[in-house]
Every structure is written in C-alpha cells, then in structure tokens.
Design a protein around this motif. Structure first.
Motif, mmCIF file in Angstrom:
data_model
loop_
_atom_site.group_PDB
_atom_site.id
_atom_site.type_symbol
_atom_site.label_atom_id
_atom_site.label_comp_id
_atom_site.label_asym_id
_atom_site.label_seq_id
_atom_site.Cartn_x
_atom_site.Cartn_y
_atom_site.Cartn_z
ATOM 1 N N THR A 1 0.809 -1.247 -0.057
ATOM 2 C CA THR A 1 0.027 -0.087 0.004
ATOM 3 C C THR A 1 1.013 1.317 0.042
ATOM 4 O O THR A 1 1.721 1.443 0.728
ATOM 5 C CB THR A 1 -0.791 0.101 1.365
ATOM 6 O OG1 THR A 1 -0.042 0.005 2.515
ATOM 7 C CG2 THR A 1 -1.791 -1.204 1.230
ATOM 8 N N ASN A 2 0.511 2.089 -1.025
ATOM 9 C CA ASN A 2 1.523 3.241 -0.847
ATOM 10 C C ASN A 2 0.824 4.448 -0.190
ATOM 11 O O ASN A 2 -0.228 4.915 -0.807
ATOM 12 C CB ASN A 2 1.655 3.773 -2.385
ATOM 13 C CG ASN A 2 2.637 4.681 -2.655
ATOM 14 O OD1 ASN A 2 3.326 5.306 -1.774
ATOM 15 N ND2 ASN A 2 2.978 5.115 -3.779
ATOM 16 N N ASP B 1 0.439 8.167 -1.894
ATOM 17 C CA ASP B 1 -0.589 8.606 -2.729
ATOM 18 C C ASP B 1 -1.673 9.278 -2.080
ATOM 19 O O ASP B 1 -2.625 8.677 -1.453
ATOM 20 C CB ASP B 1 -0.909 7.583 -3.741
ATOM 21 C CG ASP B 1 0.191 6.930 -4.459
ATOM 22 O OD1 ASP B 1 0.995 7.853 -4.668
ATOM 23 O OD2 ASP B 1 -0.077 5.855 -5.226
ATOM 24 N N VAL B 2 -1.806 10.469 -2.119
ATOM 25 C CA VAL B 2 -2.874 11.268 -1.577
ATOM 26 C C VAL B 2 -4.080 11.654 -2.553
ATOM 27 O O VAL B 2 -3.721 11.981 -3.764
ATOM 28 C CB VAL B 2 -2.682 12.805 -1.054
ATOM 29 C CG1 VAL B 2 -3.508 13.252 -0.203
ATOM 30 C CG2 VAL B 2 -1.481 12.540 -0.058
ATOM 31 N N THR B 3 -5.337 11.045 -2.271
ATOM 32 C CA THR B 3 -6.583 11.399 -3.241
ATOM 33 C C THR B 3 -7.258 12.619 -3.092
ATOM 34 O O THR B 3 -8.082 12.884 -3.733
ATOM 35 C CB THR B 3 -7.345 10.110 -3.272
ATOM 36 O OG1 THR B 3 -7.634 9.834 -1.787
ATOM 37 C CG2 THR B 3 -6.554 8.691 -3.454
ATOM 38 N N VAL B 4 -7.102 13.170 -1.898
ATOM 39 C CA VAL B 4 -7.710 14.426 -1.509
ATOM 40 C C VAL B 4 -6.991 15.712 -2.204
ATOM 41 O O VAL B 4 -5.813 15.786 -1.845
ATOM 42 C CB VAL B 4 -7.825 14.637 0.194
ATOM 43 C CG1 VAL B 4 -8.592 15.830 0.480
ATOM 44 C CG2 VAL B 4 -8.532 13.312 0.528
ATOM 45 N N GLY B 5 -7.698 16.406 -3.008
ATOM 46 C CA GLY B 5 -7.053 17.584 -3.544
ATOM 47 C C GLY B 5 -6.805 18.441 -2.557
ATOM 48 O O GLY B 5 -7.409 18.997 -1.582
#
Length: 52
Positions: free
Chosen positions: A43-44, A47-51
């Motif tokens: 699991t990376n 890597d942020v998915t929230v802008g």
C-alpha cells in the motif's frame, strides 16, 4: 476456541498464563517485524487522493 486452547496447555493457571503471554509476544513481534512492513510495501501511503 479459546477455552479449548486454554485446556490443552500444560500446567497450573500461572504457567498457562505465562505460555499465552509468550505466544502473544511472539505473534506481535512477528507482525511488527515481517507482516506490517510487507503490507506497507503493497500500500502506497504517499498517494494522496484528497485535492489540496
């Protein structure tokens, strides 16, 4: 299941407790040493998915 595990352990209750504590310590050590680092590689977390 835990009752059956407790009954198969040898000795009086304090030796059984000592055996269980050693088993728990070994399991926790194994998780921290090998399993958690392996899962972290899969699991990376960077890597942020929230802008932002």
């Amino acid at each position: 299941m835990y009752g059956a595990f407790w009954r198969i352990l040898p000795g009086p209750w304090w030796i059984r407790l000592l055996i269980v504590l050693v088993i728990v310590a070994i399991v926790l050590y194994s998780l921290v040493t090998w399993v958690f680092p392996w899962v972290q590689e899969l699991t990376n977390a960077t890597d942020v998915t929230v802008g932002g």
